[in-house]
Motif scaffolding. Structure first.
Motif, mmCIF file in Angstrom:
data_model
loop_
_atom_site.group_PDB
_atom_site.id
_atom_site.type_symbol
_atom_site.label_atom_id
_atom_site.label_comp_id
_atom_site.label_asym_id
_atom_site.label_seq_id
_atom_site.Cartn_x
_atom_site.Cartn_y
_atom_site.Cartn_z
ATOM 1 N N THR A 97 -40.553 8.405 57.567
ATOM 2 C CA THR A 97 -41.279 8.184 58.823
ATOM 3 C C THR A 97 -42.665 8.803 58.771
ATOM 4 O OG1 THR A 97 -39.215 8.148 60.078
ATOM 5 C CG2 THR A 97 -41.237 8.587 61.316
ATOM 6 N N ALA B 1 -44.874 6.936 56.147
ATOM 7 C CA ALA B 1 -45.132 5.549 56.554
ATOM 8 C C ALA B 1 -46.160 5.500 57.676
ATOM 9 C CB ALA B 1 -43.835 4.870 56.979
ATOM 10 N N VAL B 2 -45.993 6.345 58.689
ATOM 11 C CA VAL B 2 -46.941 6.355 59.806
ATOM 12 C C VAL B 2 -48.302 6.872 59.340
ATOM 13 C CG1 VAL B 2 -47.449 7.368 62.064
ATOM 14 C CG2 VAL B 2 -45.153 6.548 61.550
ATOM 15 N N MET C 153 -49.585 6.759 56.284
ATOM 16 C CA MET C 153 -50.228 5.752 55.436
ATOM 17 C C MET C 153 -50.661 4.534 56.250
ATOM 18 S SD MET C 153 -50.643 7.152 52.639
ATOM 19 C CE MET C 153 -51.345 5.760 51.791
ATOM 20 N N ALA C 154 -49.919 4.168 57.279
ATOM 21 C CA ALA C 154 -50.338 3.060 58.146
ATOM 22 C C ALA C 154 -51.644 3.418 58.852
ATOM 23 C CB ALA C 154 -49.242 2.741 59.159
ATOM 24 N N GLN C 155 -51.729 4.645 59.347
ATOM 25 C CA GLN C 155 -52.963 5.087 60.004
ATOM 26 C C GLN C 155 -54.117 5.116 59.008
ATOM 27 O OE1 GLN C 155 -53.330 5.900 63.283
ATOM 28 N NE2 GLN C 155 -55.470 6.432 63.090
ATOM 29 N N TRP C 156 -53.880 5.621 57.820
ATOM 30 C CA TRP C 156 -54.924 5.701 56.799
ATOM 31 C C TRP C 156 -55.374 4.304 56.371
ATOM 32 C CZ3 TRP C 156 -55.441 4.355 51.612
ATOM 33 C CH2 TRP C 156 -56.551 4.888 50.978
ATOM 34 N N THR C 157 -54.418 3.379 56.199
ATOM 35 C CA THR C 157 -54.752 2.008 55.820
ATOM 36 C C THR C 157 -55.572 1.335 56.923
ATOM 37 O OG1 THR C 157 -52.734 1.875 54.524
ATOM 38 C CG2 THR C 157 -53.796 -0.203 55.089
ATOM 39 N N PHE C 158 -55.171 1.522 58.155
ATOM 40 C CA PHE C 158 -55.938 0.962 59.272
ATOM 41 C C PHE C 158 -57.350 1.527 59.291
ATOM 42 C CE2 PHE C 158 -57.173 1.088 63.815
ATOM 43 C CZ PHE C 158 -57.345 -0.275 63.984
ATOM 44 N N SER D 101 -60.791 4.291 65.923
ATOM 45 C CA SER D 101 -59.580 4.093 65.123
ATOM 46 C C SER D 101 -59.323 5.251 64.170
ATOM 47 C CB SER D 101 -59.667 2.788 64.330
ATOM 48 O OG SER D 101 -60.727 2.850 63.394
ATOM 49 N N SER E 240 -51.004 8.992 66.791
ATOM 50 C CA SER E 240 -49.780 8.951 65.989
ATOM 51 C C SER E 240 -48.854 10.081 66.419
ATOM 52 C CB SER E 240 -50.121 9.065 64.498
ATOM 53 O OG SER E 240 -50.944 8.005 64.110
#
Length: 127
Positions: free
Chosen positions: A53, A56-57, A59-64, A73, A79
């Protein structure tokens, strides 16, 4: 700018609180990673799902952030779900430390919480 303060510059009045809060939070990072390691070492039932968790969260924030590099952003305060694994692994890390170190780290965690409260109180009193 940080996860604690956002993008607002509130003047030099808050600088001492900001520096103390960020320094203390930085001191807790190794304890967080020790908590992850101890959780896997002890094979706790919540270890793997919380690590998945968290990363994943994160890396999702970093990718965004890479896709949409705008100030609005770049704020990790959105988060909130990261707090659950963060606190769990901090507690695991504190429990794994020797007693003298655990007391100091526990104090550091309380200082972070207290500094957050002082910062919010200062904002409320000024506004």
């Amino acid at each position: 700018k940080s996860i604690f303060f956002g993008e607002w510059f509130l003047g030099s009045t808050y600088r001492w609180v900001a520096r103390a809060l960020i320094l203390t939070a930085l001191l807790l990072i190794p304890v967080f990673f020790r908590g992850i390691w101890c959780s896997f070492k002890k094979k706790t039932p919540f270890g793997s799902p919380l690590v998945i968790t968290f990363f994943a969260v994160f890396m999702a924030q970093w990718t965004f952030l890479q896709v949409a590099p705008f100030i609005s952003s770049q704020d990790f305060r959105y988060s909130v779900v990261l707090l659950v694994p963060l606190v769990h692994f901090l507690i695991q890390g504190i429990r794994a430390l020797p007693a003298k170190w655990a007391d100091g780290v526990d104090f550091a965690l309380k200082v972070v919480i207290l500094n957050c409260g002082i910062y919010l109180l200062e904002l409320a009193l000024e506004g």
